[in-house]
Every structure is written in C-alpha cells, then in structure tokens.
Design a protein around this motif. Structure first.
Motif, PDB file in Angstrom:
ATOM      1  N   MET A  34       2.190   4.311  39.026  1.00 53.74           N
ATOM      2  CA  MET A  34       3.191   5.186  38.425  1.00 53.74           C
ATOM      3  C   MET A  34       2.530   6.526  38.115  1.00 53.74           C
ATOM      4  O   MET A  34       1.339   6.572  37.815  1.00 53.74           O
ATOM      5  CB  MET A  34       3.759   4.553  37.145  1.00 53.74           C
ATOM      6  N   PRO A  35       3.275   7.622  38.177  1.00 54.08           N
ATOM      7  CA  PRO A  35       2.668   8.931  37.903  1.00 54.08           C
ATOM      8  C   PRO A  35       2.246   9.066  36.444  1.00 54.08           C
ATOM      9  O   PRO A  35       2.915   8.568  35.535  1.00 54.08           O
ATOM     10  CB  PRO A  35       3.781   9.925  38.249  1.00 54.08           C
ATOM     11  N   VAL A  36       1.125   9.748  36.239  1.00 53.08           N
ATOM     12  CA  VAL A  36       0.610   9.993  34.895  1.00 53.08           C
ATOM     13  C   VAL A  36       1.076  11.380  34.461  1.00 53.08           C
ATOM     14  O   VAL A  36       0.764  12.368  35.120  1.00 53.08           O
ATOM     15  CB  VAL A  36      -0.928   9.920  34.852  1.00 53.08           C
ATOM     16  N   PRO A  37       1.843  11.467  33.371  1.00 50.40           N
ATOM     17  CA  PRO A  37       2.308  12.773  32.893  1.00 50.40           C
ATOM     18  C   PRO A  37       1.133  13.696  32.563  1.00 50.40           C
ATOM     19  O   PRO A  37       0.093  13.245  32.068  1.00 50.40           O
ATOM     20  CB  PRO A  37       3.102  12.437  31.627  1.00 50.40           C
ATOM     21  N   ALA A  38       1.309  14.980  32.837  1.00 53.67           N
ATOM     22  CA  ALA A  38       0.236  15.960  32.649  1.00 53.67           C
ATOM     23  C   ALA A  38      -0.282  15.987  31.213  1.00 53.67           C
ATOM     24  O   ALA A  38      -1.482  16.117  30.986  1.00 53.67           O
ATOM     25  CB  ALA A  38       0.718  17.344  33.065  1.00 53.67           C
ATOM     26  N   ASP A  39       0.617  15.864  30.234  1.00 54.87           N
ATOM     27  CA  ASP A  39       0.160  15.923  28.843  1.00 54.87           C
ATOM     28  C   ASP A  39      -0.639  14.691  28.422  1.00 54.87           C
ATOM     29  O   ASP A  39      -1.359  14.722  27.435  1.00 54.87           O
ATOM     30  CB  ASP A  39       1.318  16.172  27.880  1.00 54.87           C
ATOM     31  N   LEU A  40      -0.561  13.604  29.187  1.00 56.58           N
ATOM     32  CA  LEU A  40      -1.364  12.422  28.895  1.00 56.58           C
ATOM     33  C   LEU A  40      -2.612  12.344  29.772  1.00 56.58           C
ATOM     34  O   LEU A  40      -3.539  11.610  29.468  1.00 56.58           O
ATOM     35  CB  LEU A  40      -0.546  11.145  29.097  1.00 56.58           C
ATOM     36  N   ALA A  41      -2.641  13.106  30.841  1.00 59.95           N
ATOM     37  CA  ALA A  41      -3.779  13.064  31.760  1.00 59.95           C
ATOM     38  C   ALA A  41      -5.062  13.531  31.090  1.00 59.95           C
ATOM     39  O   ALA A  41      -6.153  13.123  31.476  1.00 59.95           O
ATOM     40  CB  ALA A  41      -3.496  13.902  32.993  1.00 59.95           C
ATOM     41  N   ALA A  42      -4.956  14.379  30.070  1.00 58.82           N
ATOM     42  CA  ALA A  42      -6.156  14.870  29.376  1.00 58.82           C
ATOM     43  C   ALA A  42      -6.942  13.721  28.767  1.00 58.82           C
ATOM     44  O   ALA A  42      -8.165  13.778  28.688  1.00 58.82           O
ATOM     45  CB  ALA A  42      -5.769  15.873  28.297  1.00 58.82           C
ATOM     46  N   ALA A  43      -6.271  12.670  28.372  1.00 56.74           N
ATOM     47  CA  ALA A  43      -6.955  11.513  27.791  1.00 56.74           C
ATOM     48  C   ALA A  43      -7.822  10.811  28.825  1.00 56.74           C
ATOM     49  O   ALA A  43      -8.771  10.125  28.484  1.00 56.74           O
ATOM     50  CB  ALA A  43      -5.936  10.526  27.220  1.00 56.74           C
ATOM     51  N   SER A  44      -7.493  11.009  30.094  1.00 54.37           N
ATOM     52  CA  SER A  44      -8.266  10.348  31.137  1.00 54.37           C
ATOM     53  C   SER A  44      -9.392  11.240  31.652  1.00 54.37           C
ATOM     54  O   SER A  44      -9.982  10.952  32.677  1.00 54.37           O
ATOM     55  CB  SER A  44      -7.341   9.957  32.289  1.00 54.37           C
ATOM     56  N   ARG A  45      -9.710  12.305  30.964  1.00 57.37           N
ATOM     57  CA  ARG A  45     -10.764  13.219  31.399  1.00 57.37           C
ATOM     58  C   ARG A  45     -12.009  13.084  30.528  1.00 57.37           C
ATOM     59  O   ARG A  45     -12.823  13.987  30.478  1.00 57.37           O
ATOM     60  CB  ARG A  45     -10.249  14.648  31.421  1.00 57.37           C
ATOM     61  N   LYS A  46     -12.162  11.947  29.864  1.00 51.53           N
ATOM     62  CA  LYS A  46     -13.351  11.703  29.051  1.00 51.53           C
ATOM     63  C   LYS A  46     -14.388  10.973  29.891  1.00 51.53           C
ATOM     64  O   LYS A  46     -14.090   9.957  30.516  1.00 51.53           O
ATOM     65  CB  LYS A  46     -13.009  10.863  27.824  1.00 51.53           C
ATOM     66  N   SER A  98     -25.993  17.550  35.030  1.00 47.14           N
ATOM     67  CA  SER A  98     -24.643  17.424  35.595  1.00 47.14           C
ATOM     68  C   SER A  98     -23.574  17.574  34.520  1.00 47.14           C
ATOM     69  O   SER A  98     -22.416  17.839  34.823  1.00 47.14           O
ATOM     70  CB  SER A  98     -24.477  16.073  36.275  1.00 47.14           C
ATOM     71  N   ARG A  99     -23.954  17.404  33.284  1.00 49.07           N
ATOM     72  CA  ARG A  99     -23.007  17.501  32.169  1.00 49.07           C
ATOM     73  C   ARG A  99     -22.286  18.845  32.181  1.00 49.07           C
ATOM     74  O   ARG A  99     -21.070  18.903  32.011  1.00 49.07           O
ATOM     75  CB  ARG A  99     -23.746  17.302  30.854  1.00 49.07           C
ATOM     76  N   LEU A 100     -23.031  19.923  32.403  1.00 47.51           N
ATOM     77  CA  LEU A 100     -22.440  21.264  32.400  1.00 47.51           C
ATOM     78  C   LEU A 100     -21.422  21.421  33.523  1.00 47.51           C
ATOM     79  O   LEU A 100     -20.340  21.976  33.310  1.00 47.51           O
ATOM     80  CB  LEU A 100     -23.540  22.320  32.521  1.00 47.51           C
ATOM     81  N   VAL A 101     -21.728  20.917  34.706  1.00 43.94           N
ATOM     82  CA  VAL A 101     -20.800  21.001  35.846  1.00 43.94           C
ATOM     83  C   VAL A 101     -19.509  20.242  35.526  1.00 43.94           C
ATOM     84  O   VAL A 101     -18.404  20.725  35.809  1.00 43.94           O
ATOM     85  CB  VAL A 101     -21.461  20.438  37.129  1.00 43.94           C
ATOM     86  N   LEU A 102     -19.646  19.072  34.922  1.00 44.10           N
ATOM     87  CA  LEU A 102     -18.471  18.279  34.566  1.00 44.10           C
ATOM     88  C   LEU A 102     -17.638  18.979  33.493  1.00 44.10           C
ATOM     89  O   LEU A 102     -16.403  18.990  33.558  1.00 44.10           O
ATOM     90  CB  LEU A 102     -18.890  16.887  34.088  1.00 44.10           C
ATOM     91  N   GLN A 103     -18.300  19.579  32.514  1.00 45.84           N
ATOM     92  CA  GLN A 103     -17.574  20.299  31.460  1.00 45.84           C
ATOM     93  C   GLN A 103     -16.849  21.506  32.039  1.00 45.84           C
ATOM     94  O   GLN A 103     -15.714  21.798  31.657  1.00 45.84           O
ATOM     95  CB  GLN A 103     -18.526  20.719  30.345  1.00 45.84           C
ATOM     96  N   ALA A 144     -15.633  21.709  34.893  1.00 43.35           N
ATOM     97  CA  ALA A 144     -14.497  21.191  35.658  1.00 43.35           C
ATOM     98  C   ALA A 144     -13.391  20.664  34.746  1.00 43.35           C
ATOM     99  O   ALA A 144     -12.382  20.146  35.217  1.00 43.35           O
ATOM    100  CB  ALA A 144     -14.965  20.090  36.599  1.00 43.35           C
ATOM    101  N   GLY A 145     -13.577  20.764  33.429  1.00 41.32           N
ATOM    102  CA  GLY A 145     -12.534  20.372  32.485  1.00 41.32           C
ATOM    103  C   GLY A 145     -12.683  18.991  31.893  1.00 41.32           C
ATOM    104  O   GLY A 145     -11.777  18.504  31.218  1.00 41.32           O
ATOM    105  N   PHE A 146     -13.813  18.343  32.120  1.00 39.19           N
ATOM    106  CA  PHE A 146     -14.033  17.018  31.545  1.00 39.19           C
ATOM    107  C   PHE A 146     -14.622  17.139  30.151  1.00 39.19           C
ATOM    108  O   PHE A 146     -15.386  18.054  29.863  1.00 39.19           O
ATOM    109  CB  PHE A 146     -14.975  16.190  32.426  1.00 39.19           C
ATOM    110  N   ASP A 147     -14.268  16.196  29.303  1.00 38.55           N
ATOM    111  CA  ASP A 147     -14.849  16.060  27.971  1.00 38.55           C
ATOM    112  C   ASP A 147     -16.007  15.079  28.139  1.00 38.55           C
ATOM    113  O   ASP A 147     -15.791  13.891  28.388  1.00 38.55           O
ATOM    114  CB  ASP A 147     -13.801  15.522  27.003  1.00 38.55           C
ATOM    115  N   VAL A 148     -17.244  15.567  28.051  1.00 41.32           N
ATOM    116  CA  VAL A 148     -18.415  14.765  28.396  1.00 41.32           C
ATOM    117  C   VAL A 148     -19.252  14.449  27.162  1.00 41.32           C
ATOM    118  O   VAL A 148     -19.636  15.345  26.417  1.00 41.32           O
ATOM    119  CB  VAL A 148     -19.303  15.496  29.434  1.00 41.32           C
ATOM    120  N   ASP A 149     -19.519  13.155  26.968  1.00 41.82           N
ATOM    121  CA  ASP A 149     -20.470  12.703  25.950  1.00 41.82           C
ATOM    122  C   ASP A 149     -21.714  12.239  26.683  1.00 41.82           C
ATOM    123  O   ASP A 149     -21.629  11.692  27.792  1.00 41.82           O
ATOM    124  CB  ASP A 149     -19.893  11.541  25.136  1.00 41.82           C
TER     125      ASP A 149
END
Length: 187
Positions: A59-71, A84-89, A91-96
C-alpha cells in the motif's frame, strides 16, 4: 509540522481509505501492531508499525508519514563507514551512530530506526549474534538490516541466511551505500 508518533484507528483508516472497523479487525487478527489505552480500550498504532504494515501489504505510504521511515542507525567504529553519516544526513536521513554494541542496543530500542546499517567488523561482537538477537525479538521485526560484510568476504549469502536483508562489501563507496538504503526503503 510536528512529528506524529501514534495514530488512532480512525486516522489509520483515513490513510488507507477504509472504515475504522476494518483497521480494528486488522489489529485483532494480528496483522497490524497496536496497543490499547487504559480505560475505554481505544487502540493506538505507532507510525513505524503502520508504515511497515503499509509496505508489507504493498500500500502507498503517505508523504507525511514517510519521514518516520527515514531513521537510520549506523553501527560501526570504522572511520570510512562513520564518514557515511554525513552523506546520509545530506540525503535527508535522520542518522544515529553507535560505535559499540551496548550503544547500538540502546539506540535500537529508543530511536526505532527503519534501517540498521551493521558493520560486521564491530569489535568485541560477532555480527551473527547481533542478527540473531534482532530477528528473534518481535519489536525489531520491522527493522531492515543492511550488513557491511567483512573485508574479503566471498560468501555474502550466509549473512542473508542469518537474517540480513541485504549485504554490501566493506569497501563500497558512500553513494553505493546510500543507493542501497534507498532501494531497501523503496524511496
């Protein structure tokens, strides 16, 4: 916009275009993970679990919920992989970042990442043990695991058999790592 952490059955139903009773049936059948509030017993669904449910059912993931999947949780002490952390950040990822297994376990529970990038060369810990622990616990079932294979590894399939969703070589460049994460998350 503030970050949404949980959804009601009605909100989940609106995202799916179904009646809220359908969402309740999914929960009762164990198809959609949720918890009950004390008192009236209303259900609440963690966004990460809802996004996983949507993906599992194509099923499609709504854009406003997709941010939760960028961790992303990056578990490595290797300087080239940590970089690589900087490259991922970018690209819009929330990186720990965790440089040891204890920190990795704590962040896995608290940060609830969508993707775990695991360096199999992590000192003091066997990569297979980590994969086994992740796959044996239901609360981590929605975590996608990308394993960075040891230098000179010829049999990458054994890591997939052990529970990794994908494997990249230790010498892969940062852009290849980013591309693989995007592929795993269908971004």
């Amino acid at each position: 916009m503030s970050e949404v952490n949980v959804l009601t059955t009605g909100e989940a139903a609106r995202y799916c275009g179904v009646n809220f009773r359908t969402v309740i049936r999914w929960i009762e059948r164990g198809q959609l993970k949720a918890y009950k509030l004390p008192g009236r017993g209303d259900h609440r669904i963690c966004v990460e679990d809802f996004v996983s449910f949507l993906r599992d059912n194509a099923m499609p993931v709504p854009a406003d919920l997709a941010a939760a999947s960028r961790k992303v949780l990056l578990v490595s002490a290797a300087p080239e992989l940590v970089a690589s952390r900087l490259v991922l950040q970018q690209a819009g990822f929330d990186v720990d970042l965790a440089t040891d297994s204890f920190s990795a376990g704590a962040l896995l529970v608290s940060a609830k990442p969508a993707v775990l990038v695991l360096d199999a060369n992590l000192a003091g810990v066997e990569g297979f043990q980590i994969l086994d622990m992740i796959r044996s616990r239901s609360e981590f079932s929605s975590v996608t695991t990308l394993l960075v294979a040891p230098e000179g590894e010829v049999d990458q399939q054994r890591w997939v058999t052990a529970g990794a969703d994908a494997v990249v070589p230790a010498n892969c460049d940062r852009n290849a790592l980013l591309a693989r994460i995007n592929l795993l998350l269908d971004l």
